[in-house]
Design an enzyme around this catalytic site. Sequence first.
Site, PDB file in Angstrom:
ATOM      1  N   CYS A 169      14.603   6.486   1.155  1.00 56.62           N
ATOM      2  CA  CYS A 169      14.777   5.313   2.002  1.00 56.62           C
ATOM      3  C   CYS A 169      16.085   5.305   2.782  1.00 56.62           C
ATOM      4  CB  CYS A 169      14.672   4.050   1.165  1.00 56.62           C
ATOM      5  SG  CYS A 169      13.225   4.045   0.093  1.00 56.62           S
ATOM      6  N   HIS A 310      19.628  -3.805   3.495  1.00 55.82           N
ATOM      7  CA  HIS A 310      18.515  -2.976   3.020  1.00 55.82           C
ATOM      8  C   HIS A 310      17.370  -3.902   2.634  1.00 55.82           C
ATOM      9  CE1 HIS A 310      16.562   0.587   1.590  1.00 55.82           C
ATOM     10  NE2 HIS A 310      16.464   0.122   0.353  1.00 55.82           N
ATOM     11  N   GLU A 321      22.473  -5.783  -3.975  1.00 55.78           N
ATOM     12  CA  GLU A 321      23.051  -5.729  -2.640  1.00 55.78           C
ATOM     13  C   GLU A 321      23.941  -6.942  -2.367  1.00 55.78           C
ATOM     14  OE1 GLU A 321      21.840  -4.633   1.954  1.00 55.78           O
ATOM     15  OE2 GLU A 321      20.239  -5.203   0.560  1.00 55.78           O
ATOM     16  N   LYS A 342      12.897  -5.825   6.959  1.00 52.23           N
ATOM     17  CA  LYS A 342      11.748  -5.504   6.099  1.00 52.23           C
ATOM     18  C   LYS A 342      10.887  -6.718   5.807  1.00 52.23           C
ATOM     19  CE  LYS A 342      13.924  -1.541   3.792  1.00 52.23           C
ATOM     20  NZ  LYS A 342      15.202  -1.587   4.534  1.00 52.23           N
ATOM     21  N   HIS A 347       8.642  -1.854   4.446  1.00 50.92           N
ATOM     22  CA  HIS A 347       9.630  -0.805   4.177  1.00 50.92           C
ATOM     23  C   HIS A 347       9.169   0.493   4.830  1.00 50.92           C
ATOM     24  CE1 HIS A 347      12.724   1.492   2.518  1.00 50.92           C
ATOM     25  NE2 HIS A 347      12.726   1.049   1.269  1.00 50.92           N
ATOM     26  N   PHE A 406      15.663   5.280  -3.571  1.00 46.06           N
ATOM     27  CA  PHE A 406      15.315   5.877  -4.853  1.00 46.06           C
ATOM     28  C   PHE A 406      16.095   7.189  -4.979  1.00 46.06           C
ATOM     29  CE2 PHE A 406      10.783   4.079  -5.813  1.00 46.06           C
ATOM     30  CZ  PHE A 406      11.336   2.817  -5.934  1.00 46.06           C
TER      31      PHE A 406
END
Length: 422
Positions: A169, A310, A321, A342, A347, A406
Amino acid sequence: MKRVVITGAGAVTPLGNTAASTWRALCEGRSGIGRLTVFDASSFPVRIAAQVRDFDARAAIPAALGPGRLGRAGRFGVAAALEALRDADAGPGTYPAEACGVAMGASVGRPDLQFLVDTGLLRQRTGRPDAFLRQAPRQVLADNQNLPLSAVAQALDARGPAIGTSTACSGSGHAIGEAYRCIQEGDADLMVAGGHDSLTTWCDLLGFSLLGAMTSEWNDEPERGSRPFDADRSGFVVGEGGVAFVLEERDHALARGARVLAELVGYGSTLNAWRITDSPPDGSGAVQAMEAAIAESRLGPEGIDYVVAHGTGTPGNDLSETVAIKKVFGEHAHRLVISSPKSMAGHLTSAGAGLNVLAAIGAVRDSLVPPTVNLDTPDRRLDLDYVPHRARRTRVSAALINAFAFGGTNTGLVVAAHPEET
């Protein structure tokens, strides 16, 4: 170090098949999430996704670049890159070929998961451990993440740096950051940089579902499914698309009369060394990436007006975050505007950071911050200004772009108004 400006943008996303239409949809708070149509998901726990719609690859990509050889994600990326080049009024001959390069983030090239599953079933059915489904050479090429990169290089006649990143990502964040470094250090004068992805296969969705990363609670109301920073968030919604930019050495761009969209002034890259799928509760890793990008920008925390989060909508990520933003910005965190694209686009995985950069450029240019939609129920632990529901008019001189992945990879990028454009 040389200065780097952004002179062109292109996008193929669930919100629109151009950068302009994607930006309009973001500002309007319009969702691109709907019921899955790329396969029959009726028996799956997750039946929604943000899919690219009404996209004609053969119209967007010249036949000489072989749109038929590209995979689904690659078509999005190449089309976005070609739009970015048009937007920058750049092409073969703008600079010497050796001074031009390409950097693209994408999921690692692999055979289609359906093909691997079918091969396994064939071996089980026949009892032959060497049984293997035939696969056309063209399909092998389509699965290779370097093919789109090569197509963009061919379109530009680029013979300089070629960088392919596969950091999940944060893939396009790394690609844009490394392209920035190439120009800063004099290895290139122009770089096309961005990312593309399409993890909407049944195996990808099943895998994410088994990890517990995706929401399964909004199958009947898809547009409400992506809920970053909301108390009722329960996982992300997968999306797909491609986003790309033209980056140029500032003096050369101005000399050729290029229109400057924004200046890229900072980049940070870190690794959590924590867990494969979870963000550290204390925000570490993300903190260091943000701090590095801000330090390089020389703006200081109070010089940042907007954080493009994010913001996946997973319980742990949004909390981590927020904790990280508070650590980096201190009291200024409560004066920031923060939002997550998002919430509308889902995503885009490897292309997600690219979409966030597009939002940052638009905010700096138009003094308009896209909203975080579906933020209906405040979470008392998340007490910053996430711009709920509606876009907000406010001056943005500089924006920080976050991308966390990830595997624990993180990037921070800082985009600022270019002085001559302010």
